[in-house]
Design a protein around this motif. Sequence first.
Motif, PDB file in Angstrom:
ATOM      1  N   ARG A 129      -2.213   3.882   5.246  1.00 59.78           N
ATOM      2  CA  ARG A 129      -1.235   3.804   6.336  1.00 59.78           C
ATOM      3  C   ARG A 129      -0.043   2.894   6.029  1.00 59.78           C
ATOM      4  O   ARG A 129       0.774   2.617   6.901  1.00 59.78           O
ATOM      5  CB  ARG A 129      -1.928   3.339   7.615  1.00 59.78           C
ATOM      6  N   LEU A 130       0.064   2.433   4.796  1.00 58.06           N
ATOM      7  CA  LEU A 130       1.181   1.562   4.434  1.00 58.06           C
ATOM      8  C   LEU A 130       2.552   2.175   4.730  1.00 58.06           C
ATOM      9  O   LEU A 130       3.453   1.450   5.159  1.00 58.06           O
ATOM     10  CB  LEU A 130       1.092   1.156   2.960  1.00 58.06           C
ATOM     11  N   PRO A 131       2.765   3.481   4.549  1.00 57.50           N
ATOM     12  CA  PRO A 131       4.087   4.023   4.888  1.00 57.50           C
ATOM     13  C   PRO A 131       4.498   3.763   6.345  1.00 57.50           C
ATOM     14  O   PRO A 131       5.685   3.621   6.631  1.00 57.50           O
ATOM     15  CB  PRO A 131       3.943   5.531   4.612  1.00 57.50           C
ATOM     16  N   LEU A 132       3.535   3.646   7.245  1.00 51.09           N
ATOM     17  CA  LEU A 132       3.845   3.359   8.647  1.00 51.09           C
ATOM     18  C   LEU A 132       4.269   1.903   8.850  1.00 51.09           C
ATOM     19  O   LEU A 132       4.998   1.587   9.792  1.00 51.09           O
ATOM     20  CB  LEU A 132       2.636   3.665   9.534  1.00 51.09           C
ATOM     21  N   LEU A 133       3.805   1.020   7.985  1.00 51.50           N
ATOM     22  CA  LEU A 133       4.100  -0.405   8.108  1.00 51.50           C
ATOM     23  C   LEU A 133       5.444  -0.783   7.483  1.00 51.50           C
ATOM     24  O   LEU A 133       6.098  -1.713   7.950  1.00 51.50           O
ATOM     25  CB  LEU A 133       2.981  -1.228   7.450  1.00 51.50           C
ATOM     26  N   LEU A 134       5.855  -0.080   6.447  1.00 54.55           N
ATOM     27  CA  LEU A 134       7.025  -0.496   5.666  1.00 54.55           C
ATOM     28  C   LEU A 134       8.285  -0.717   6.503  1.00 54.55           C
ATOM     29  O   LEU A 134       8.987  -1.704   6.286  1.00 54.55           O
ATOM     30  CB  LEU A 134       7.274   0.477   4.520  1.00 54.55           C
ATOM     31  N   PRO A 135       8.609   0.140   7.478  1.00 53.48           N
ATOM     32  CA  PRO A 135       9.812  -0.147   8.285  1.00 53.48           C
ATOM     33  C   PRO A 135       9.743  -1.490   9.016  1.00 53.48           C
ATOM     34  O   PRO A 135      10.757  -2.167   9.172  1.00 53.48           O
ATOM     35  CB  PRO A 135       9.858   1.020   9.272  1.00 53.48           C
ATOM     36  N   ALA A 136       8.553  -1.908   9.428  1.00 55.60           N
ATOM     37  CA  ALA A 136       8.408  -3.192  10.121  1.00 55.60           C
ATOM     38  C   ALA A 136       8.572  -4.373   9.155  1.00 55.60           C
ATOM     39  O   ALA A 136       8.838  -5.494   9.595  1.00 55.60           O
ATOM     40  CB  ALA A 136       7.045  -3.266  10.800  1.00 55.60           C
ATOM     41  N   GLY A 183       2.410  -9.255  -1.502  1.00 55.04           N
ATOM     42  CA  GLY A 183       1.034  -8.766  -1.506  1.00 55.04           C
ATOM     43  C   GLY A 183       0.913  -7.359  -0.953  1.00 55.04           C
ATOM     44  O   GLY A 183       0.242  -6.498  -1.536  1.00 55.04           O
ATOM     45  N   VAL A 184       1.557  -7.110   0.185  1.00 57.52           N
ATOM     46  CA  VAL A 184       1.498  -5.776   0.791  1.00 57.52           C
ATOM     47  C   VAL A 184       2.195  -4.767  -0.115  1.00 57.52           C
ATOM     48  O   VAL A 184       1.696  -3.657  -0.334  1.00 57.52           O
ATOM     49  CB  VAL A 184       2.109  -5.793   2.203  1.00 57.52           C
ATOM     50  N   LEU A 185       3.343  -5.151  -0.679  1.00 55.63           N
ATOM     51  CA  LEU A 185       4.080  -4.222  -1.538  1.00 55.63           C
ATOM     52  C   LEU A 185       3.359  -3.978  -2.859  1.00 55.63           C
ATOM     53  O   LEU A 185       3.465  -2.894  -3.431  1.00 55.63           O
ATOM     54  CB  LEU A 185       5.504  -4.710  -1.751  1.00 55.63           C
ATOM     55  N   ARG A 186       2.618  -4.956  -3.339  1.00 53.72           N
ATOM     56  CA  ARG A 186       1.791  -4.735  -4.540  1.00 53.72           C
ATOM     57  C   ARG A 186       0.785  -3.616  -4.264  1.00 53.72           C
ATOM     58  O   ARG A 186       0.598  -2.713  -5.081  1.00 53.72           O
ATOM     59  CB  ARG A 186       1.065  -6.020  -4.955  1.00 53.72           C
ATOM     60  N   ALA A 187       0.150  -3.668  -3.104  1.00 51.52           N
ATOM     61  CA  ALA A 187      -0.800  -2.615  -2.724  1.00 51.52           C
ATOM     62  C   ALA A 187      -0.082  -1.272  -2.592  1.00 51.52           C
ATOM     63  O   ALA A 187      -0.619  -0.233  -2.989  1.00 51.52           O
ATOM     64  CB  ALA A 187      -1.509  -2.978  -1.424  1.00 51.52           C
ATOM     65  N   ALA A 188       1.140  -1.277  -2.057  1.00 52.06           N
ATOM     66  CA  ALA A 188       1.898  -0.035  -1.905  1.00 52.06           C
ATOM     67  C   ALA A 188       2.260   0.557  -3.266  1.00 52.06           C
ATOM     68  O   ALA A 188       2.133   1.769  -3.478  1.00 52.06           O
ATOM     69  CB  ALA A 188       3.158  -0.288  -1.077  1.00 52.06           C
ATOM     70  N   VAL A 189       2.697  -0.285  -4.197  1.00 55.31           N
ATOM     71  CA  VAL A 189       3.044   0.189  -5.541  1.00 55.31           C
ATOM     72  C   VAL A 189       1.802   0.757  -6.230  1.00 55.31           C
ATOM     73  O   VAL A 189       1.853   1.820  -6.845  1.00 55.31           O
ATOM     74  CB  VAL A 189       3.690  -0.948  -6.369  1.00 55.31           C
TER      75      VAL A 189
END
Length: 192
Positions: free
Chosen positions: A137-144, A169-175
Motif C-alpha cells: 500500500r505504499l503508493p497510497l502513502l507517498l502523496p502524504a 526508511g519508507v522510501l527504501r522499502a518503496a524502492v
Amino acid sequence: MSFPFLFIGAGNAHYFEWAELHILFGREPSDEEKAAIEDRVPPPLEPSWKGRLLRVSSDEYVHMLIAEHYPADEGDFDEGTGLFCTASSQVRRFNEDIDAWLTTAHRHCPVLAAHRAEDGEAGGTELSHWHTWSVQRLPLLLPALEPVAAACAADPDSENSGEAYLLRGVLRAAVQAEVELPASLHRWAPAK
C-alpha cells in the motif's frame, strides 16, 4: 487480512544497541492525545515529538532495559556471546507491546505510517504480514510524504532529523518493492 495503518518494519525485530521507531500521524495530535499516547509507550522507549512526528527510542543497552521490564519464559535464554542478551521471549513480548501500543495510539489520533529500521547487527527483523501488507500500500502513502519531504528540503538542519529518517526508511522499502516514486521524493530515496 487488513491492518489499521502502514507499519514498515513490522514483525519480530531484533535489537543490538537500542530500539527506535518513527510514527507519522495524519495530523498533529492535541496535547491531550499526546499525553494519552505517551502514557502507553512501551518501556524502555521514550517519546520525542516534532509536530505530527513521534520518535520513540531507548537508550543504549536495550537488552538490559528490556530484561528489566519483560519476563522470560522458563528455560528461554539465548546462547552466551560475551555480551548481555535478553531471551527471545522477552524481545518477542517487547515487540508485541509495541504493536499493541501503536494500535492504541492510532485510536487516539490517526497514524499514517510507522517505521522501524531493521538492525542488521542484531540479525534484522522477521517481517510480518503487517509489513508485507504495508509495502503493498505504499503508493497510497507517498502523496502524504510529499509535504514532509518539502519541509525537510526547506530546512538545512533536517538531514538527520526524524522526518528525514522516516522518509528514507519508507522510501527504501518503496524502492525495494519497485514502487514508482514522485519526483519530489527522489532526493530522499536510496539508490537501487
